[in-house]
Design a protein around this motif. Structure first.
Motif, PDB file in Angstrom:
ATOM      1  N   GLN A   4     -15.754  12.479   7.774  1.00  0.00           N
ATOM      2  CA  GLN A   4     -15.457  13.362   8.913  1.00  0.00           C
ATOM      3  C   GLN A   4     -15.618  14.739   8.466  1.00  0.00           C
ATOM      4  O   GLN A   4     -15.039  14.924   7.279  1.00  0.00           O
ATOM      5  N   TYR A  13      -2.006  10.297  13.899  1.00  0.00           N
ATOM      6  CA  TYR A  13      -2.318   8.914  14.335  1.00  0.00           C
ATOM      7  C   TYR A  13      -1.268   8.192  14.619  1.00  0.00           C
ATOM      8  O   TYR A  13      -0.145   8.293  14.186  1.00  0.00           O
ATOM      9  N   ASN A  84      -3.715  10.399   4.514  1.00  0.00           N
ATOM     10  CA  ASN A  84      -4.803  10.091   3.392  1.00  0.00           C
ATOM     11  C   ASN A  84      -4.684  10.845   2.137  1.00  0.00           C
ATOM     12  O   ASN A  84      -5.351  11.262   1.566  1.00  0.00           O
ATOM     13  N   GLN A 218     -11.469   4.620   3.601  1.00  0.00           N
ATOM     14  CA  GLN A 218     -11.452   4.216   4.980  1.00  0.00           C
ATOM     15  C   GLN A 218     -10.638   5.164   5.262  1.00  0.00           C
ATOM     16  O   GLN A 218      -9.377   4.677   5.433  1.00  0.00           O
ATOM     17  N   GLU A 220      -9.650   5.299   8.518  1.00  0.00           N
ATOM     18  CA  GLU A 220      -8.829   4.313   9.438  1.00  0.00           C
ATOM     19  C   GLU A 220      -7.880   3.717   9.016  1.00  0.00           C
ATOM     20  O   GLU A 220      -7.088   3.128   9.665  1.00  0.00           O
ATOM     21  N   ALA A 221      -7.826   3.331   7.762  1.00  0.00           N
ATOM     22  CA  ALA A 221      -6.778   2.527   7.017  1.00  0.00           C
ATOM     23  C   ALA A 221      -5.419   3.289   7.014  1.00  0.00           C
ATOM     24  O   ALA A 221      -4.642   2.807   6.480  1.00  0.00           O
ATOM     25  N   ARG A 222      -5.346   4.550   7.368  1.00  0.00           N
ATOM     26  CA  ARG A 222      -4.024   5.330   7.326  1.00  0.00           C
ATOM     27  C   ARG A 222      -2.955   4.549   8.031  1.00  0.00           C
ATOM     28  O   ARG A 222      -1.944   4.465   7.833  1.00  0.00           O
ATOM     29  N   ASN A 224      -3.431   1.320   9.168  1.00  0.00           N
ATOM     30  CA  ASN A 224      -3.833   0.053   9.523  1.00  0.00           C
ATOM     31  C   ASN A 224      -2.855  -0.826   9.288  1.00  0.00           C
ATOM     32  O   ASN A 224      -2.400  -1.195   8.153  1.00  0.00           O
ATOM     33  N   TYR A 233     -14.457  -3.400   8.099  1.00  0.00           N
ATOM     34  CA  TYR A 233     -15.328  -2.828   6.542  1.00  0.00           C
ATOM     35  C   TYR A 233     -14.900  -3.696   5.544  1.00  0.00           C
ATOM     36  O   TYR A 233     -14.105  -4.545   5.886  1.00  0.00           O
TER      37      TYR A 233
END
Ligand code: SF4
Length: 266
Positions: A4, A13, A84, A218, A220-222, A224, A233
């Motif tokens: 990103q 998030y 992250n 990833q 998104e795994a922050r 997850n 994934y």
């Protein structure tokens, strides 16, 4: 390398449910490139993309405040700085904690790997947080190299001194979080207990990898917290210990130290 750009990046998030802290809104101070002074073998973010101990501003404070406003009225138990990578690498850490508290009136928690606690500016910034959870997986230089794969400029003794200094100064609630990948032998347990007796955190949190490691980074795994089967994934499953082993070690630590020990639900 980033998936990103900073303009597409959202620094807030969740909310996610944390077994340790309840319903939590996550704040990411690092931006779209994962950045940490460790590259832990079990990291849920995948391989860390930027490995450094150099502090800088990654996400402007104004952007974080703007992203945070969109989540009003913040129906959560805690606001957690994690995301992250390692949040104490962010030079605007103190400013961000102050703003979050002023805007949301919620407790602020920082999850840190403890590597920068030898820096007085980092300790001062963290003193503004209500709770700080410090990672301590390795109890020797060898463990730091094998489990946390620290940057070469870090050494175990200095990290431990920083943690001890922080414990002396900090007035909030401090916990030590430790990841168990395999069973511990008696020597390992004895040495860990000695460290806890000298540090005396308010709480110890024993964990084992419940989330798989992505093969590639990833973001998104922050936040997850879903099962391996639901992930979109590729991941690899990690070595872990059973709930029985975790609880047996927790009981031994508590018996020796009287420090409350909580275990991850396995
Ligand atoms: S300290 Fe946290 S973010 Fe950094 S590599 Fe380890 S698990 Fe990942």
């Amino acid at each position: 390398m980033p998936t990103q750009s900073i303009s597409q990046f959202t620094s807030v998030y969740g909310p996610v449910h944390s077994w340790r802290y309840g319903r939590s809104l996550g704040i990411d101070l690092l931006g779209p490139v994962s950045t940490c002074s460790f590259n832990c073998v079990y990291c849920q973010l995948g391989e860390i993309q930027s490995r450094t101990t150099q502090r800088q501003i990654f996400v402007p404070t104004e952007q974080i405040i703007r992203d945070l406003q969109a989540f009003a009225p913040w129906d959560v138990e805690v606001i957690t700085l994690s995301g992250n990578g390692e949040p104490t690498l962010a030079l605007n850490l103190a400013e961000i904690i102050s703003h979050i508290k002023q805007i949301t009136h919620k407790p602020v928690l920082v999850l840190t790997n403890g590597t920068l606690l030898g820096d007085p500016e980092v300790r001062t910034a963290l003193s503004l947080a209500d709770k700080v959870s410090v990672k301590l997986d390795a109890i020797s230089p060898d463990g730091l190299r094998r489990i946390n794969r620290a940057t070469p400029d870090l050494n175990w003794q200095e990290i431990w001194q920083g943690i001890q200094q922080f414990r002396l100064e900090y007035r909030g609630k401090m916990s030590i979080q430790t990841m168990m990948l395999t069973s511990w032998d008696d020597v390992r347990k004895h040495n860990y207990i000695q460290l806890m007796q000298s540090c005396r955190p308010d709480e110890i949190q024993l964990n084992t990898p419940t989330r798989p490691k992505p093969l590639k980074h990833q973001i998104e795994a922050r936040g997850n917290h879903i099962s391996t089967e639901s992930l979109l994934y590729p991941v690899k499953k990690l070595k872990r210990v059973s709930a029985d082993i975790l609880q047996a070690v927790a009981a031994e630590i508590y018996d020796a130290t009287s420090i409350p020990v909580r275990c991850a639900p396995c």
